[in-house]
Design a protein around this motif. Sequence first.
Motif, short mmCIF file in Angstrom:
data_model
loop_
_atom_site.label_atom_id
_atom_site.label_comp_id
_atom_site.label_asym_id
_atom_site.label_seq_id
_atom_site.Cartn_x
_atom_site.Cartn_y
_atom_site.Cartn_z
N SER A 100 -7.44 12.07 -3.23
CA SER A 100 -5.97 12.16 -3.23
C SER A 100 -5.49 13.59 -2.98
CB SER A 100 -5.41 11.65 -4.56
OG SER A 100 -5.83 12.46 -5.65
N ALA A 101 -6.36 14.59 -3.22
CA ALA A 101 -6.00 15.99 -2.94
C ALA A 101 -6.13 16.30 -1.46
CB ALA A 101 -6.87 16.93 -3.75
N ILE A 102 -6.91 15.50 -0.73
CA ILE A 102 -7.16 15.78 0.68
C ILE A 102 -6.26 14.97 1.60
CG2 ILE A 102 -8.92 15.67 2.52
CD1 ILE A 102 -11.04 16.02 0.33
N GLN A 103 -5.98 13.74 1.24
CA GLN A 103 -5.23 12.85 2.14
C GLN A 103 -4.33 11.92 1.34
OE1 GLN A 103 -8.74 10.12 3.51
NE2 GLN A 103 -6.96 8.82 3.09
N GLY A 104 -3.47 11.21 2.07
CA GLY A 104 -2.65 10.19 1.46
C GLY A 104 -3.40 8.88 1.32
N TYR A 105 -2.77 7.92 0.70
CA TYR A 105 -3.40 6.62 0.48
C TYR A 105 -3.75 5.98 1.83
CZ TYR A 105 -4.32 2.21 -1.92
OH TYR A 105 -4.93 1.09 -2.44
N PRO A 106 -4.98 5.50 2.00
CA PRO A 106 -5.39 4.90 3.29
C PRO A 106 -4.88 3.46 3.42
CG PRO A 106 -7.25 4.88 1.77
CD PRO A 106 -6.12 5.58 1.05
N TRP A 107 -3.58 3.33 3.62
CA TRP A 107 -2.96 2.01 3.61
C TRP A 107 -3.57 1.06 4.63
CZ3 TRP A 107 -0.17 0.71 -0.37
CH2 TRP A 107 0.51 1.68 -1.09
N GLU A 108 -3.86 1.56 5.82
CA GLU A 108 -4.40 0.68 6.86
C GLU A 108 -5.80 0.19 6.49
OE1 GLU A 108 -5.34 0.80 11.67
OE2 GLU A 108 -3.91 2.20 10.79
N GLN A 109 -6.67 1.10 6.06
CA GLN A 109 -8.02 0.70 5.69
C GLN A 109 -8.01 -0.24 4.49
OE1 GLN A 109 -9.48 5.04 6.04
NE2 GLN A 109 -11.35 3.83 5.93
N ALA A 110 -7.06 -0.03 3.58
CA ALA A 110 -6.97 -0.87 2.39
C ALA A 110 -6.19 -2.16 2.65
CB ALA A 110 -6.31 -0.09 1.26
N ALA A 111 -5.71 -2.34 3.87
CA ALA A 111 -4.92 -3.52 4.25
C ALA A 111 -3.75 -3.72 3.29
CB ALA A 111 -5.82 -4.76 4.29
N GLY A 112 -3.16 -2.61 2.85
CA GLY A 112 -2.00 -2.67 1.98
C GLY A 112 -2.31 -3.00 0.54
N GLU A 113 -3.57 -3.15 0.20
CA GLU A 113 -3.95 -3.55 -1.16
C GLU A 113 -3.98 -2.35 -2.10
OE1 GLU A 113 -7.85 -5.46 -3.47
OE2 GLU A 113 -7.70 -5.60 -1.27
N THR A 114 -3.55 -2.58 -3.34
CA THR A 114 -3.68 -1.58 -4.41
C THR A 114 -4.20 -2.28 -5.66
OG1 THR A 114 -1.38 -1.89 -5.11
CG2 THR A 114 -1.82 -0.10 -3.54
N PRO A 115 -4.93 -1.60 -6.52
CA PRO A 115 -5.45 -0.24 -6.36
C PRO A 115 -6.48 -0.18 -5.23
CG PRO A 115 -6.49 -1.28 -8.24
CD PRO A 115 -5.42 -2.23 -7.77
N LEU A 116 -6.94 1.02 -4.94
CA LEU A 116 -7.82 1.24 -3.80
C LEU A 116 -9.07 0.37 -3.92
CD1 LEU A 116 -7.95 3.16 -1.31
CD2 LEU A 116 -9.40 4.65 -2.69
N PRO A 117 -9.33 -0.49 -2.92
CA PRO A 117 -10.52 -1.35 -2.97
C PRO A 117 -11.80 -0.52 -3.05
CG PRO A 117 -9.00 -2.10 -1.27
CD PRO A 117 -8.50 -0.77 -1.73
N GLU A 118 -12.79 -1.04 -3.73
CA GLU A 118 -14.03 -0.32 -3.96
C GLU A 118 -14.72 0.06 -2.66
OE1 GLU A 118 -17.00 1.53 -6.22
OE2 GLU A 118 -15.07 0.71 -6.87
N ASP A 119 -14.71 -0.83 -1.66
CA ASP A 119 -15.38 -0.51 -0.41
C ASP A 119 -14.68 0.63 0.34
OD1 ASP A 119 -13.19 -2.26 0.09
OD2 ASP A 119 -14.01 -2.79 2.05
#
Length: 533
Positions: free
Chosen positions: A271-290
Motif C-alpha cells: 500500500s506504500a508503493i501503489q494503490g489498490y489493484p482493482w483490476e487484478q482483484a476484479a473489484g473484490e475486497t479485501p485483497l484476494p490472497e492470490d
Amino acid sequence: MMDIDGAIAALQQALGDDHVLVDPAALHPYETATFHTDNDVPAVLRPANTAEVQACLRIANQFRVPLYPISTGLNTGYGSTVPAAPGCMVMELKRLNRIIEYNEDLGYVTVEPGVTQQQLYDYLQQRDAPFWLDVTGASPAHSMIGNIAERGFGHTAYSDHYAHVGGMQVVLPEGDLIATGFGQYDNAKATGVYRWGVGPHYDGLFTQSNLGVMVQATIWLMPKPEYAQFFACRIARDEDLPALIELLRPLRLDGTVRSAMHIGNDYKIISAIQGYPWEQAAGETPLPEDVLRAKVKEWDCGPWNVSGALYGSRATVAAARRRLKRQLKGKVSRLQFLDQRLLWLAERVAKPYQWVTGVNLTEMMKMLKPVFGMTQGVPSAGMLPSNYWRKTSMPPASVDLSPEQDNCGVLWLAPVAPTSGAHVAAIWDIVKHTMLSHGYEPAVSITLLTERTVDCVVNVSYDRDIPGEDERAMACHDDMLQQLCAAGYYPYRLGIQTVGKMPPRTAAYQKFFQGLRRELDPNGILAPGRYLP
C-alpha cells in the motif's frame, strides 16, 4: 452562559478580523476528518504569539465558549483538525512558527508549535549543523510540537520524541503562562538541558491532555554520527513473526541497534508503493490472497520486513553489523546494508536490475529512499500516498495531497505491548482476523520503539466516496479496539473517534485528573473530550 457572538467580536478585536474565520466555506476543512464526524466548528482563531494565545483563552473563559488548540492540523487518521467535542472554536497555532534558539554546542532547539519538520530540517541544513532532528513518516508540514504533544515517534536513536524534550512553556486554561523544569526560575542556567528541574515533575501533564497549550518546547537533537548504515531484512513465513521479535529484542536492549526498528507487513509495503489493484482483484475486497501473493512477488517483499539503522564511527558500525549478522544468521532472508554510496548506486542500476530479476526497483526506490532518509532525520512525503490505498485514482502529481479533502478513509489504531513474540503474535491475531472479517486489509507496522516496548500501528484504509463505508470502517475500528483492550493491549494515543470508547480507568486516576481539571479549568473551556472529560 455561552455567548459565541460576544466571543467572536472580542476575538476579532484581539486578533484582527483576518485571523478569526467565521465563513462556513473557510470552516468546512476544520470540520472534515478522514472518517465521519458531525462536530461543528463555529470559528477558527489564528493567534500570532503567546500573548495572543493567552488572550484567546481569557476571552473563551469570559464568554464560556470551548476552545480546541491544534498546531498545523495534520493529525490524519486521528481526527485531523476536528475537535473532540462539538461547538469548539479551533485555535490554530501555525503562525507561532519561530525557532527561538539553537544551541550549537549542546545540540538543542527551542521552537513554537507552528515549526514544521521541514522548516527545522532546512534550518539545520542551512547552518551545516552537526545534528539531526528525528522525523515521523507524516507530512513534512507536520508540527514538531504537535507530535510531541501526542508522544509520537520516528526513526533515529532519538525516536521517542517526548523523551528528548528538555522543557516547555505552556499556557494554562485560564490564560496564565507556566514554564516547566527549571523554567520556573527566571535566571536558571540549566533550563532546557535538565528536564526535571526541582520539585514535582509535571511536564507530562501537558501531553495527551487538555490541561494546557504548549507554546514552546526545547527539543534535544541527535549528534550526527561519523557514519550511518541502513539495514533491512525479511522473514519468509508469517508464523515466524514471534521468533523474529525474540531475535530483535536483544539487539535493541544491548544498544547494538539504537534506532527504532520498524517491521512492516506485506499489506503495508504494497500500500506504500501503489494503490489498490482493482483490476487484478476484479473489484473484490479485501485483497484476494492470490493477488496479494502476486504483489509480494512483484515487489520482492516478505510477509514481514524489517528496517533500522546503525550509527557511530565506522569501527563501531562494523562491530554492530557483525553482531547483527551473527544474531540473524539463518533466521532471516535478504539481510542487506545500505549507505549513501550504495543508495546512489542502486538508483542507477534500477532498470538493469528489473530486466534481470523482473522486480521494479525504480518504484521500490520511491519507498526505500524516504525510509532511508528518515533514519537520518530527513522529512519526506513519501508515505502520504498510502492514505489513498482504496481510492480508484490519485490526484495529479502537481496537486498537494490532502487525504481529508480527497475523501480518503483513514483510521489509525496503535496498541502497545512489551517486546515479546507472544504479545506481538496475540495483537497480530486480533488485528488480522478482525480486519479481514470486516473486509479490510490488515496493513500493520510494528516498531521496536524503546528497549522494552513495541508499538503496532494499524491502518483501516477505505474510500469515503462509497456509501456506507464510513460506518463499516468505524465498526471495524471499534471491534478491534474492544478486543485489543480486553486482551490488555491499549493504544498509545487516541483519536477523536476513540473518545468514550475506552474502558473505564481506575477511580483513583479519575479522581486525580478530574481534580486537576476542576482547579485549572473551572469553566471546562479547553479542549473538552480530548483524552480527559
